[in-house]
Design a protein around this motif. Sequence first.
Motif, PDB file in Angstrom:
ATOM      1  N   ASN A 175       0.865  -1.171   0.000  1.00 43.12           N
ATOM      2  CA  ASN A 175       0.000   0.000   0.000  1.00 43.12           C
ATOM      3  C   ASN A 175       0.907   1.227   0.000  1.00 43.12           C
ATOM      4  N   TYR A 176       0.828   2.007  -1.052  1.00 44.27           N
ATOM      5  CA  TYR A 176       1.749   3.125  -1.229  1.00 44.27           C
ATOM      6  C   TYR A 176       0.939   4.402  -1.423  1.00 44.27           C
ATOM      7  N   THR A 177       1.144   5.396  -0.542  1.00 43.60           N
ATOM      8  CA  THR A 177       0.408   6.650  -0.592  1.00 43.60           C
ATOM      9  C   THR A 177       1.366   7.810  -0.819  1.00 43.60           C
ATOM     10  N   PHE A 178       1.009   8.706  -1.719  1.00 41.61           N
ATOM     11  CA  PHE A 178       1.845   9.868  -2.022  1.00 41.61           C
ATOM     12  C   PHE A 178       0.966  10.964  -2.597  1.00 41.61           C
ATOM     13  N   ASP A 179       1.481  12.184  -2.599  1.00 38.87           N
ATOM     14  CA  ASP A 179       0.723  13.298  -3.169  1.00 38.87           C
ATOM     15  C   ASP A 179       1.425  13.818  -4.415  1.00 38.87           C
ATOM     16  N   ALA A 180       0.681  14.567  -5.226  1.00 39.02           N
ATOM     17  CA  ALA A 180       1.230  15.118  -6.468  1.00 39.02           C
ATOM     18  C   ALA A 180       0.304  16.216  -6.965  1.00 39.02           C
ATOM     19  N   ILE A 181       0.856  17.093  -7.793  1.00 40.57           N
ATOM     20  CA  ILE A 181       0.074  18.156  -8.425  1.00 40.57           C
ATOM     21  C   ILE A 181      -0.144  17.793  -9.885  1.00 40.57           C
ATOM     22  N   ALA A 182      -1.411  17.788 -10.299  1.00 39.84           N
ATOM     23  CA  ALA A 182      -1.770  17.390 -11.660  1.00 39.84           C
ATOM     24  C   ALA A 182      -2.241  18.599 -12.469  1.00 39.84           C
ATOM     25  N   PHE A 183      -1.997  18.541 -13.771  1.00 38.31           N
ATOM     26  CA  PHE A 183      -2.445  19.582 -14.692  1.00 38.31           C
ATOM     27  C   PHE A 183      -3.295  18.934 -15.788  1.00 38.31           C
ATOM     28  N   GLU A 184      -4.417  19.578 -16.097  1.00 36.51           N
ATOM     29  CA  GLU A 184      -5.362  18.949 -17.031  1.00 36.51           C
ATOM     30  C   GLU A 184      -6.030  19.971 -17.943  1.00 36.51           C
ATOM     31  N   TYR A 188      -6.858  15.975 -21.299  1.00 36.70           N
ATOM     32  CA  TYR A 188      -5.575  15.281 -21.189  1.00 36.70           C
ATOM     33  C   TYR A 188      -5.009  15.655 -19.830  1.00 36.70           C
ATOM     34  N   VAL A 189      -4.727  14.659 -18.990  1.00 36.27           N
ATOM     35  CA  VAL A 189      -4.258  14.950 -17.633  1.00 36.27           C
ATOM     36  C   VAL A 189      -2.866  14.384 -17.414  1.00 36.27           C
ATOM     37  N   ASN A 190      -1.994  15.230 -16.881  1.00 40.20           N
ATOM     38  CA  ASN A 190      -0.673  14.807 -16.432  1.00 40.20           C
ATOM     39  C   ASN A 190      -0.735  14.729 -14.915  1.00 40.20           C
ATOM     40  N   TYR A 191      -0.556  13.537 -14.356  1.00 35.89           N
ATOM     41  CA  TYR A 191      -0.787  13.322 -12.931  1.00 35.89           C
ATOM     42  C   TYR A 191       0.349  13.815 -12.035  1.00 35.89           C
ATOM     43  N   GLY A 192       1.467  14.185 -12.613  1.00 39.27           N
ATOM     44  CA  GLY A 192       2.535  14.763 -11.825  1.00 39.27           C
ATOM     45  C   GLY A 192       3.427  13.771 -11.106  1.00 39.27           C
ATOM     46  N   PHE A 193       3.388  12.497 -11.510  1.00 43.98           N
ATOM     47  CA  PHE A 193       4.287  11.498 -10.924  1.00 43.98           C
ATOM     48  C   PHE A 193       4.679  10.467 -11.976  1.00 43.98           C
ATOM     49  N   ALA A 194       5.820   9.856 -11.756  1.00 42.99           N
ATOM     50  CA  ALA A 194       6.261   8.751 -12.609  1.00 42.99           C
ATOM     51  C   ALA A 194       5.922   7.435 -11.917  1.00 42.99           C
ATOM     52  N   PHE A 195       5.388   6.512 -12.662  1.00 42.37           N
ATOM     53  CA  PHE A 195       4.978   5.211 -12.127  1.00 42.37           C
ATOM     54  C   PHE A 195       6.206   4.317 -12.023  1.00 42.37           C
ATOM     55  N   LYS A 196       6.642   4.009 -10.800  1.00 44.36           N
ATOM     56  CA  LYS A 196       7.895   3.285 -10.562  1.00 44.36           C
ATOM     57  C   LYS A 196       7.644   1.934  -9.882  1.00 44.36           C
ATOM     58  N   PRO A 197       8.569   0.977 -10.042  1.00 38.26           N
ATOM     59  CA  PRO A 197       8.391  -0.371  -9.472  1.00 38.26           C
ATOM     60  C   PRO A 197       8.196  -0.396  -7.955  1.00 38.26           C
ATOM     61  N   HIS A 198       8.869   0.498  -7.221  1.00 38.67           N
ATOM     62  CA  HIS A 198       8.768   0.435  -5.757  1.00 38.67           C
ATOM     63  C   HIS A 198       7.353   0.707  -5.253  1.00 38.67           C
ATOM     64  N   MET A 199       6.520   1.349  -6.083  1.00 38.29           N
ATOM     65  CA  MET A 199       5.145   1.622  -5.676  1.00 38.29           C
ATOM     66  C   MET A 199       4.342   0.330  -5.504  1.00 38.29           C
TER      67      MET A 199
END
Length: 204
Positions: free
Chosen positions: A132-141, A162-173
């Motif tokens: 379970n991985y929780t984090f915050d980010a700023i998105a632009f749409e 079109y939305v950019n979620y402001g994070f990169a999807f990484k394996p550790h998540m």
Amino acid sequence: MKKLLLVLTVFMISVSGLKAQEFDGGPHSFQAGISFPNALSNFAFREIMQGLICLDAGYQYSLKNNVYFGGGLRYQFFTINEFKTPNNLDGGLHIGGAYFKLGYEKYYGRLGVDYGLKTAYNVNRLASTASNYTFDAIAFEPTFGLSLTTTPTSSYRLVLSYVNYGFAFKPHMLNQEELAGRKAEDLRRGSSAFTIGFGYSLYF
């Protein structure tokens, strides 16, 4: 064939009822919508996450020059495609937060055009059988909408964004060494999605 003729008849009646004057339901409006996101990038996000639903609701105020600003709340959910993960993981990504929107909306008779930009602060929770991985980010749409009024104070719209979620999807998540055959250093692009949906506006 009969169904097609019926649909065309209803459409022609609707179009023939367009009035020349501009729609003016009031400067205030309540906005609500439902849309369906389709992951685009980064590579692992596009391969593993499947967009299920997006819900949003908010308030909007329009100035006399048709520029508007407003804000609201939004929730999105992506499911994990277990067949694309190393250990057949089950779960999903919850994205929820508040947004501010600035844009321009103008009606031509009963038809309206709306385009703007949403900026959101999101709390993201990736819940799976591995972690379970929780984090915050700023998105632009950036958004674009086509509206059709149904009463003097309401309209329905088709919405594209079109939305950019402001994070990169990484394996550790997901507590993994790699995702979709890629290691963390290969997954530098931000996660994004294209959405299509429907909205409702109540003006007052």
